[in-house]
Design a protein around this motif. Structure first.
Motif, mmCIF file in Angstrom:
data_model
loop_
_atom_site.group_PDB
_atom_site.id
_atom_site.type_symbol
_atom_site.label_atom_id
_atom_site.label_comp_id
_atom_site.label_asym_id
_atom_site.label_seq_id
_atom_site.Cartn_x
_atom_site.Cartn_y
_atom_site.Cartn_z
ATOM 1 N N GLY A 16 0.798 -1.222 0.000
ATOM 2 C CA GLY A 16 0.000 0.000 0.000
ATOM 3 C C GLY A 16 0.827 1.268 0.000
ATOM 4 O O GLY A 16 0.301 2.367 0.132
ATOM 5 N N ILE A 17 2.127 1.121 -0.178
ATOM 6 C CA ILE A 17 2.998 2.292 -0.222
ATOM 7 C C ILE A 17 2.639 3.121 -1.457
ATOM 8 O O ILE A 17 2.270 2.570 -2.488
ATOM 9 C CB ILE A 17 4.491 1.873 -0.232
ATOM 10 N N THR A 18 2.728 4.423 -1.317
ATOM 11 C CA THR A 18 2.428 5.254 -2.482
ATOM 12 C C THR A 18 3.645 5.298 -3.393
ATOM 13 O O THR A 18 4.778 5.051 -2.970
ATOM 14 C CB THR A 18 2.053 6.700 -2.091
ATOM 15 N N GLU A 21 6.228 7.806 -2.082
ATOM 16 C CA GLU A 21 6.927 7.293 -0.899
ATOM 17 C C GLU A 21 7.984 6.267 -1.310
ATOM 18 O O GLU A 21 9.098 6.271 -0.792
ATOM 19 C CB GLU A 21 5.954 6.586 0.053
ATOM 20 N N SER A 48 -1.275 -1.889 -8.855
ATOM 21 C CA SER A 48 -1.457 -0.581 -8.231
ATOM 22 C C SER A 48 -2.922 -0.193 -8.290
ATOM 23 O O SER A 48 -3.688 -0.700 -9.109
ATOM 24 C CB SER A 48 -0.592 0.473 -8.918
ATOM 25 N N LYS A 50 -5.222 3.409 -8.024
ATOM 26 C CA LYS A 50 -5.204 4.866 -7.958
ATOM 27 C C LYS A 50 -6.456 5.341 -7.224
ATOM 28 O O LYS A 50 -7.564 4.953 -7.571
ATOM 29 C CB LYS A 50 -5.134 5.472 -9.351
ATOM 30 N N ARG A 54 -3.344 9.888 -5.690
ATOM 31 C CA ARG A 54 -2.268 8.993 -5.287
ATOM 32 C C ARG A 54 -2.404 7.600 -5.898
ATOM 33 O O ARG A 54 -3.497 7.091 -6.086
ATOM 34 C CB ARG A 54 -2.248 8.861 -3.759
ATOM 35 N N ARG A 55 -1.242 7.006 -6.138
ATOM 36 C CA ARG A 55 -1.185 5.643 -6.654
ATOM 37 C C ARG A 55 -0.579 4.762 -5.571
ATOM 38 O O ARG A 55 0.542 5.008 -5.111
ATOM 39 C CB ARG A 55 -0.322 5.623 -7.910
ATOM 40 N N TYR A 56 -1.309 3.738 -5.159
ATOM 41 C CA TYR A 56 -0.886 2.835 -4.096
ATOM 42 C C TYR A 56 -0.457 1.518 -4.729
ATOM 43 O O TYR A 56 -1.136 1.006 -5.617
ATOM 44 C CB TYR A 56 -2.035 2.594 -3.113
ATOM 45 N N GLN A 67 -6.354 -3.700 1.620
ATOM 46 C CA GLN A 67 -6.019 -2.637 0.657
ATOM 47 C C GLN A 67 -6.720 -1.345 1.037
ATOM 48 O O GLN A 67 -6.102 -0.293 1.146
ATOM 49 C CB GLN A 67 -6.482 -3.002 -0.753
ATOM 50 N N ILE A 71 -4.997 2.165 2.450
ATOM 51 C CA ILE A 71 -5.184 3.433 1.737
ATOM 52 C C ILE A 71 -5.784 4.461 2.694
ATOM 53 O O ILE A 71 -5.363 5.613 2.720
ATOM 54 C CB ILE A 71 -6.066 3.234 0.485
ATOM 55 N N SER A 74 -3.302 5.992 5.106
ATOM 56 C CA SER A 74 -2.084 6.520 4.481
ATOM 57 C C SER A 74 -1.853 8.002 4.747
ATOM 58 O O SER A 74 -0.748 8.481 4.561
ATOM 59 C CB SER A 74 -2.097 6.258 2.972
#
Length: 169
Positions: A16-18, A21, A48, A50, A54-56, A67, A71, A74
């Motif tokens: 779930g990191i963007t 990041e 991924s 969106k 942001r895109r996770y 998920q 998000i 985040s």
């Protein structure tokens, strides 16, 4: 190839990191990261999602419920809102007042949390009351399991709060 393995390992350890990041934490240029993520997605190792701007990024096969929760937590503001709602239903104005935020800011974040299915909204006259649609224990488990540094930060904040209450007596 070694760089791609490093990226995959980082995503697996922090699902779930963007995108931003990930680039910052690994010190990788945007174009380079885009290329490797494209390849990892083509290989079926990551996907991924969106949400907003942001895109996770998640490892392949990562469960859907987590998920949405990852998000949701985040951003600092959404985490603070979720922590407030763990105590029970609140109106938008109550949330804004308790967190010292503007109504439009709260409205935006509540809209995102409702879209994710984390929070339910119920219109009551002129106000909207929000409640969690998840068991707080599930939210706590996801934070503890997938964001241990955040869990430690929350624990430190609780200790600071309890210490300050003790000082006031």
């Amino acid at each position: 190839m070694e760089r791609r393995s490093e990226i995959l390992h980082h995503i697996q350890s922090k699902p779930g990191i963007t995108f931003r990041e990930l680039a910052r934490e690994l010190g990788i240029g945007i174009g380079d990261l885009q290329y490797h993520l494209y390849r990892l997605e083509k290989e079926g190792k990551v996907f991924s999602r969106k949400v907003g701007k942001r895109r996770y990024i998640f490892p392949a096969g990562f469960e859907g419920e987590c998920q949405r929760l990852l998000i949701a937590i985040s951003t600092e503001t959404r985490r603070r809102i979720l922590l407030l709602l763990m105590d029970g239903p609140l109106t938008q104005s109550e949330i804004a007042k308790r967190l010292g935020l503007s109504q439009p800011t709260v409205s935006y974040h509540m809209g995102e949390l409702v879209k994710l299915g984390i929070v339910d909204a119920r219109k009551e006259g002129k106000s909207v009351t929000y409640t969690l649609s998840y068991d707080p224990a599930i939210i706590a488990r996801v934070i503890k399991e997938y964001r241990p540094s955040l869990w430690e930060k929350l624990a430190d904040n609780l200790i600071d709060l309890l210490t300050s209450v003790g000082d006031e007596e």
